[in-house]
Scaffold this active site. Structure first.
Site, PDB file in Angstrom:
ATOM      1  CD  GLU A  54      21.842  -8.267 -19.530  1.00 41.49           C
ATOM      2  OE1 GLU A  54      20.826  -7.968 -20.186  1.00 41.49           O
ATOM      3  OE2 GLU A  54      22.089  -7.814 -18.387  1.00 41.49           O
ATOM      4  CB  CYS A  77      18.637  -2.322 -21.111  1.00 42.55           C
ATOM      5  SG  CYS A  77      20.400  -2.138 -20.757  1.00 42.55           S
ATOM      6  CB  THR A 222      -8.082   7.800   8.327  1.00 34.50           C
ATOM      7  OG1 THR A 222      -8.059   6.554   7.609  1.00 34.50           O
ATOM      8  CG2 THR A 222      -8.955   8.795   7.563  1.00 34.50           C
ATOM      9  N   GLY A 299      -8.365  -6.851   4.857  1.00 32.31           N
ATOM     10  CA  GLY A 299      -9.671  -6.858   4.204  1.00 32.31           C
ATOM     11  C   GLY A 299      -9.831  -5.715   3.222  1.00 32.31           C
ATOM     12  CB  SER A 300      -8.858  -2.139   3.390  1.00 35.35           C
ATOM     13  OG  SER A 300      -9.637  -1.794   4.514  1.00 35.35           O
TER      14      SER A 300
END
Length: 367
Positions: A54, A77, A222, A299-300
């Site tokens: 803006e 804002c 992991t 997939g996880s």
């Protein structure tokens, strides 16, 4: 909804897209100032800490902004942050009408629409809501859920294979598809792969577009068993390894000496908790993650229902073979009614490949 409001909001969206990949953790926003049917100012948010869209549009409009209409893709804002409130600038410029795409869900910043209306301005909201929400979907998701937007990207054959039974995968899709993939890397804050992808491909995980932004690199490991001498650990920029809380401390020290961050996360089913990693990512300012891992990683994320958007690239070939890996592994649904369905999707031809892209999470629901 007025036809002219739709027309000029599309121009504001065009401005906002210029900031894609540059503004995080702020959203990309565009604004256009219109007087007597003519654009007198336009602007977009260039990067965090700089003037908002803006302000840039009003500056270009100058005195012509008095009595004009401003179109902005996200609610102005109404608070003091790194920059003054845009509502104040709009009032001081003499704007008479404000047209807003989507509302700001941030409790600290929202309320601009009501504030401007209380000062006598005409305020219209919800113009091209879906398109405007899509533009700033990373920001909206992080504010509403404290989770980053997750984009799943994979390149595969027509029968959904990402490699042959021997692991050969270069190249299933063509050069134009790969270039588009690098545009996604520029767009997202981070890119995530599993340890298997690092061991198999030794990727750099950088954006190879001229002027493009390299994403933060995240590796799932992991047990923290990978060595820190692969290419991605040598690239400039930030690299993070997500590991389990019980990973060897001595291994962590090796990574820290290389400048690599190690995030210890709780385990779920013997694997790193993806949700906990995502929650921590947002706290670290990472609002979007491009998942480029193999079938197990994808997939996880799909099993945990953590994917918001997909970008699946297809090459015009059929690989076949029971042992050839598919794009998405994991457990998968037991019934078709439980399968994840795209709320919206598109098909794009990329020379000798094509792209299916769509949303699982509807951005317009994140206001």
């Amino acid at each position: 909804m007025r036809a002219e409001d739709v027309f000029f909001m599309r121009l504001a969206l065009k401005e906002g897209r210029k900031g894609l990949g540059r503004t995080s953790p702020n959203p990309p926003v565009g604004a256009v100032v219109v007087k007597d049917g003519r654009v007198v100012g336009k602007g977009f948010h260039r990067r965090a800490g700089t003037p908002h869209a803006e302000i840039n549009a009003l500056k270009e409009a100058g005195e012509a902004a008095c009595g004009a209409t401003i179109y902005v893709t996200l609610e102005p804002c109404n608070h003091y942050g790194r920059t003054p409130p845009c509502t104040k600038a709009i009032l001081e410029a003499g704007i008479k009408r404000v047209v807003i795409g989507c509302r700001d869900p941030n409790p600290k910043a929202r309320g601009g629409a009501e504030y401007l209306a209380s000062k006598g301005l005409e305020v219209v909201t919800g113009v091209l809501l879906r398109e405007c929400a899509e533009l700033c979907r990373f920001f909206l998701k992080s504010v509403k859920t404290s989770l980053p937007w997750v984009l799943s990207k994979a390149a595969m054959s027509l029968d959904g294979r990402i490699a042959t039974r021997t692991g050969d995968s270069k190249w299933i899709t063509g050069e134009h598809a790969r270039r588009f993939g690098h545009r996604l890397r520029h767009l997202c804050d981070a890119i995530l792969v599993g340890k298997g992808t690092v061991l198999a491909d030794d990727p750099a995980l950088t954006c190879r577009l001229k002027g493009g932004r390299n994403p933060i690199r995240i590796v799932l490991d992991t047990n923290l068993s990978i060595r820190p001498d692969f290419r991605l650990f040598k690239e400039e920029g930030r690299t993070i390894v997500w590991c389990g809380e019980g990973a060897p401390q001595a291994r962590e020290e090796v990574f820290l000496k290389k400048g690599v961050e190690v995030w210890r996360l709780p385990l779920e089913g013997g694997r790193v908790s993806l949700r906990e990693g995502l929650l921590r990512a947002v706290r670290a300012g990472i609002l979007s993650i491009l998942v480029e891992g193999g079938a197990r990683v994808h997939g996880s994320f799909f099993d945990a229902k953590l994917v918001d958007e997909v970008a699946f690239f297809y090459g015009p070939l059929i690989i076949g073979g029971e042992k050839a890996p598919s794009a998405v592994g994991g457990l998968g649904p037991g019934r078709l009614s439980e399968a994840l369905r795209l709320s919206d999707f598109s098909l794009k031809r990329l020379k000798d490949s094509f792209l299916v892209r769509g949303f699982i999470t509807d951005p317009s629901t994140l206001q």
